[in-house]
Design a protein around this motif. Sequence first.
Motif, mmCIF file in Angstrom:
data_model
loop_
_atom_site.group_PDB
_atom_site.id
_atom_site.type_symbol
_atom_site.label_atom_id
_atom_site.label_comp_id
_atom_site.label_asym_id
_atom_site.label_seq_id
_atom_site.Cartn_x
_atom_site.Cartn_y
_atom_site.Cartn_z
ATOM 1 N N UNK A 1 0.822 -1.214 0.000
ATOM 2 C CA UNK A 1 0.000 0.000 0.000
ATOM 3 C C UNK A 1 0.853 1.260 0.000
ATOM 4 N N UNK A 2 1.929 1.257 0.784
ATOM 5 C CA UNK A 2 2.789 2.443 0.847
ATOM 6 C C UNK A 2 3.516 2.679 -0.478
ATOM 7 N N UNK A 3 3.918 1.603 -1.157
ATOM 8 C CA UNK A 3 4.556 1.767 -2.468
ATOM 9 C C UNK A 3 3.593 2.416 -3.453
ATOM 10 N N UNK A 4 2.329 2.013 -3.390
ATOM 11 C CA UNK A 4 1.315 2.632 -4.252
ATOM 12 C C UNK A 4 1.205 4.124 -3.978
ATOM 13 N N UNK A 5 1.109 4.479 -2.695
ATOM 14 C CA UNK A 5 0.911 5.891 -2.323
ATOM 15 C C UNK A 5 2.102 6.760 -2.713
ATOM 16 N N UNK A 6 3.273 6.147 -2.852
ATOM 17 C CA UNK A 6 4.470 6.914 -3.212
ATOM 18 C C UNK A 6 4.830 6.803 -4.694
ATOM 19 N N UNK A 7 3.972 6.164 -5.456
ATOM 20 C CA UNK A 7 4.198 6.052 -6.893
ATOM 21 C C UNK A 7 5.352 5.152 -7.264
ATOM 22 N N UNK A 8 5.695 4.192 -6.375
ATOM 23 C CA UNK A 8 6.800 3.283 -6.642
ATOM 24 C C UNK A 8 6.278 1.963 -7.212
ATOM 25 N N UNK B 1 -2.364 0.378 10.994
ATOM 26 C CA UNK B 1 -3.530 0.224 10.118
ATOM 27 C C UNK B 1 -3.518 1.290 9.033
ATOM 28 N N UNK B 2 -4.066 0.913 7.874
ATOM 29 C CA UNK B 2 -4.218 1.877 6.780
ATOM 30 C C UNK B 2 -5.451 2.719 7.083
ATOM 31 N N UNK B 3 -5.220 3.977 7.420
ATOM 32 C CA UNK B 3 -6.317 4.853 7.811
ATOM 33 C C UNK B 3 -7.306 5.086 6.682
ATOM 34 N N UNK B 4 -8.496 5.549 7.050
ATOM 35 C CA UNK B 4 -9.526 5.802 6.042
ATOM 36 C C UNK B 4 -9.072 6.843 5.026
ATOM 37 N N UNK B 5 -8.265 7.809 5.471
ATOM 38 C CA UNK B 5 -7.789 8.826 4.529
ATOM 39 C C UNK B 5 -6.895 8.207 3.455
ATOM 40 N N UNK B 6 -6.012 7.278 3.866
ATOM 41 C CA UNK B 6 -5.145 6.622 2.892
ATOM 42 C C UNK B 6 -5.936 5.661 2.007
ATOM 43 N N UNK B 7 -6.909 4.952 2.602
ATOM 44 C CA UNK B 7 -7.748 4.076 1.789
ATOM 45 C C UNK B 7 -8.468 4.877 0.717
ATOM 46 N N UNK B 8 -9.024 6.033 1.119
ATOM 47 C CA UNK B 8 -9.732 6.877 0.152
ATOM 48 C C UNK B 8 -8.770 7.401 -0.916
ATOM 49 N N UNK B 9 -7.550 7.745 -0.492
ATOM 50 C CA UNK B 9 -6.567 8.257 -1.454
ATOM 51 C C UNK B 9 -6.270 7.224 -2.539
ATOM 52 N N UNK B 10 -6.122 5.960 -2.110
ATOM 53 C CA UNK B 10 -5.857 4.903 -3.103
ATOM 54 C C UNK B 10 -7.083 4.673 -3.972
#
Length: 552
Positions: free
Chosen positions: A45-52, A140-149
Amino acid sequence: MDQPALNTLLEGLIHTWENEVVEFKQADNDYPTNKIGEYFSALSNEANLRGLERAWLVFGVSNKTRGVVGTSYREDSERLHSLKQQVAQTTEPSVTFRNIHELQHTGGRVLLFEIPAAPRGIPIAWKGHYHARAGESLGSLGLDKQDEIRQQTLAQDWSAQLVPAASLADLDEAALHKARDAFAQKYANRFSGEEVMGWPLSTFLDRARITQNGKITRTALLLLGKAESAWHLSPYPAQMTWKLEGIERAYQHFAPPFLLTTSQLYQRIRNIQLRLLPQDELLPVEVSKYDQKIVLEALHNCIAHQDYMRNGRVVLIEQPDRLVFENEGSFYEGVPGDYLEGNRIPRRYRNPFLAQAMAELNMIDTMGYGIHDMFARQARRYLPMPDYDLGESGAVRLTIYGGVVNPAYSRLLIQQTDLPLADVLALDRVQKQLPIPDEAVTRLKRAGLIEGRKPRFYVSASVAKATASKADYIRTRAQDDEFYAKLVIDYLYQFGQANRAEIDKLLIDKLSDALTLEQKQRKIGNLLTKLRRRKRILNTGSRGKPEWKLAE
């Protein structure tokens, strides 16, 4: 990657140290799989959020010293790589490691788990929970990060758009029942069938990623909608067409719900039994003209990857000896050949919301296995391999053969059922008079499987002749490590001890001829290290001049 490249990669990761997309663990053999799954979810999930493209979980490095200390985690290769399947079974959607790299470092054995970034618009869960990183910590992956993805593709994803005029009343009851049943089967280890059947309809549809907060999406209408409700999707034609060509002609259009009507379309195909006669035998081998799993896999892929904004329909053309599938839109992620080995994981989807919903209902997988499975199943049926035509029309055409192109090819597959898929693919190209790589020519000629001269090769008509050359062919194929380990153990049992030169002499000629001498020596060194760590052998000499004996 080879060992020097892995060593360079490890040095770079240690230099930058832990962050949201890199985690180091010393890890012993009992490191819990559940913890690995949690890190997989978080790092993906973190790789996705950072465009990696990827993240890394590394075993064999100490957090205290920031140095290599080695790991004993799953030293048996087969058990190590079985972790891929374990992770794929429990992640949602089903994904797994892109690769597991094993580095024999001077400080000890290091494992580098290559984790693919979560696909755009689809966060990765482990056992139903989404994980993330806060610096070096797991959380945990917060709701804000879930929504961002999830918001990454909603604006562009045709299949994710809401249909305000549609309601739950526009969904087909039979399709809904089958959807619940498919979902319950997929998650049988988490929910009982009775529990899934008892959920309120809106709860089930949201959990199956078909609706958004109870609101109807285009995906819901495609998969589960009533035929008379397809007008909600106008001007986009939600339609599949079966067309029969040949002496007899016919056609039929199929509307949603596609969860049901793909099977109805399959029933229209004339699927007789084929009789294939093996070499020098009187009893034929019977196979169905078309395999249901292959046909539905191809049809479901057309639905998942169709470019609906081109206002076209999915078409299946039945010809006397083949099926031709057509869907609008170019091949979206890579080329078909990338997926033949079953190792490529697609990172992007044209219709990610639709693809995820179809995966939840067991219609497709999101691991890139579909193409590999179609080819492998066709090989097991002794028929020609499927053909992809990407053309210039902006559409994808897939041909599935329902008859023999060259009897020698089919007879050879019947005679030699252990041929690797790569060799079957090369033989298929030969029978279709298409070029193959020089290394494949050398390998197949050595095995007696093809004859002729470049560029006019042909499949050997004599399987018996090919069988006589099996020994040469086998020498190019690697054996299991346990095979070589047993040779070493038997040698030490017989003679008491052996130095490295004696073990090299024992194994060099038995290793695959596809390896260079340097690669063979490195493999032998890795094998001895593995046996020592498993306490099956011990070195009574020095590091420079080892003397190997059986451990007590």
